[in-house]
Design an enzyme around this catalytic site. Sequence first.
Site, PDB file in Angstrom:
ATOM      1  N   LYS A  83       1.160  -0.856   0.179  1.00  0.00           N
ATOM      2  CA  LYS A  83      -0.050  -0.239  -0.024  1.00  0.00           C
ATOM      3  C   LYS A  83       0.921   1.078   0.065  1.00  0.00           C
ATOM      4  O   LYS A  83       1.687   0.919   0.942  1.00  0.00           O
ATOM      5  CB  LYS A  83      -0.947   0.052   1.091  1.00  0.00           C
ATOM      6  CG  LYS A  83      -1.790   1.216   1.629  1.00  0.00           C
ATOM      7  CD  LYS A  83      -2.259   0.681   2.586  1.00  0.00           C
ATOM      8  CE  LYS A  83      -3.036   2.649   2.946  1.00  0.00           C
ATOM      9  NZ  LYS A  83      -4.806   2.264   3.546  1.00  0.00           N
ATOM     10  N   LYS A 129      -2.558  -1.795  -3.649  1.00  0.00           N
ATOM     11  CA  LYS A 129      -2.738  -0.292  -3.318  1.00  0.00           C
ATOM     12  C   LYS A 129      -2.420   0.949  -3.851  1.00  0.00           C
ATOM     13  O   LYS A 129      -0.783   0.530  -3.177  1.00  0.00           O
ATOM     14  CB  LYS A 129      -3.945  -0.287  -2.999  1.00  0.00           C
ATOM     15  CG  LYS A 129      -4.405   1.012  -2.308  1.00  0.00           C
ATOM     16  CD  LYS A 129      -5.096   0.215  -1.347  1.00  0.00           C
ATOM     17  CE  LYS A 129      -5.952   1.803  -0.498  1.00  0.00           C
ATOM     18  NZ  LYS A 129      -7.177   2.144   0.828  1.00  0.00           N
TER      19      LYS A 129
HETATM   20  C1  PBG Z   1      -7.119   3.027   5.683  1.00  0.00           C
HETATM   21  C2  PBG Z   1      -7.557   3.291   3.952  1.00  0.00           C
HETATM   22  C3  PBG Z   1      -7.316   4.543   3.335  1.00  0.00           C
HETATM   23  C4  PBG Z   1      -8.243   3.863   2.205  1.00  0.00           C
HETATM   24  C5  PBG Z   1      -8.798   2.352   2.322  1.00  0.00           C
HETATM   25  N1  PBG Z   1      -8.115   2.240   3.503  1.00  0.00           N
HETATM   26  C6  PBG Z   1      -7.365   5.940   3.551  1.00  0.00           C
HETATM   27  C7  PBG Z   1      -5.493   6.267   4.005  1.00  0.00           C
HETATM   28  O1  PBG Z   1      -5.062   4.629   3.665  1.00  0.00           O
HETATM   29  O2  PBG Z   1      -4.851   7.203   3.591  1.00  0.00           O
HETATM   30  C8  PBG Z   1      -8.859   4.807   0.677  1.00  0.00           C
HETATM   31  C9  PBG Z   1      -9.004   4.023  -0.367  1.00  0.00           C
HETATM   32  C10 PBG Z   1      -9.534   4.761  -1.452  1.00  0.00           C
HETATM   33  O3  PBG Z   1      -8.838   5.610  -1.805  1.00  0.00           O
HETATM   34  O4  PBG Z   1     -10.232   4.249  -2.096  1.00  0.00           O
HETATM   35  N2  PBG Z   1      -8.515   3.049   6.534  1.00  0.00           N
END
Ligand code: PBG
Length: 327
Positions: free
Chosen positions: A198, A251
Amino acid sequence: MAVTAFPATRMRRLRRTSALRDLVRETRLSPERFIYPVFVDARAEERAEIPSMPGQFRWPLQSVAGLARDVAGRGIPALILFGLPASKDEEGSGAYRHDGIVQQAVQTIKDAVPGLIVVTDTCLDEYTSHGHCGVVRDGDVDNDVTLELLARVAVSQADAGADVIAPSDMMDGRVAAIRTALDGAGHVSVPILSYAAKYASSFYGPFRDAADCAPRFGDRRSYQMDPGNAREAIREVELDLAEGADMVMVKPALPYLDIVRDVRSRFNVPVAAYNVSGEYSMVKAAASNGWLDERSAVLETLTSIARAGADMIVTYHACEAAAWLQE
Ligand code: PBG
């Protein structure tokens, strides 16, 4: 392989009719690989559209059963839940309450549509007053203290009936901590889909509006990955698998299709890619200006993510795309 060149070979022969193109298509998109993200809001009384994500909503608890039926009716096998709690605190306790918003939503959905797979996002940022994904000590997120809380969140979600636990926090060691806690609580059969690679991405912007979880200070770069790194993603995946992850996620999706491909070719586990909020909102914005044809842009985007190697695609386009694919 011997290559015969023009004029013996004419690539256009197999592109001549739509039936021929269908016959030789390598990647086929179908709703079976979609996972639809859903925001459940403890404070909402009716569904409210998210301004930066047209067509997506924050749902009150009483609407999620109907939504789940709609999602399942479109042939989408799974949704992933995000919660907006009634109140936030330093430690994000709303994330692991037995009567937390996500826990209640899981129960409601599993009662209404038992066959629909309910994935829960396991993280603290929507629940902490500072908006970070863990416990803040001396201005940074304390990894090891956070693990304990994440394990509690995961167990509370599995207790509520979640089918898959998906940690998105990027703490080191969280998969092992969650696996141990789940097993200890009797949830040996509940799989973990870890957000293994991520990245610290600007494409999460609209999600942070939607889930009200932008960090109140600093950013997430001390725990999420640097966009320049590809080899490091492989290490992250290796470590999460060694700790017991059953499936891994990359991601965002579109700016990281090389990572999706690399992970797919190196590891024999199911791979998910998250077509994140910013990717969704870009298409919506361009389409609403008439600059892109939405339907074909979305289907091309999702096809590219599947072609790169994603077995599963988490996408806000899931419901519309499923309808287009079934026409
Ligand atoms: C954190 C989380 C995020 C997203 C999914 N889980 C936000 C982040 O890491 O700031 C982002 C998903 C998206 O942008 O669609 N719980």
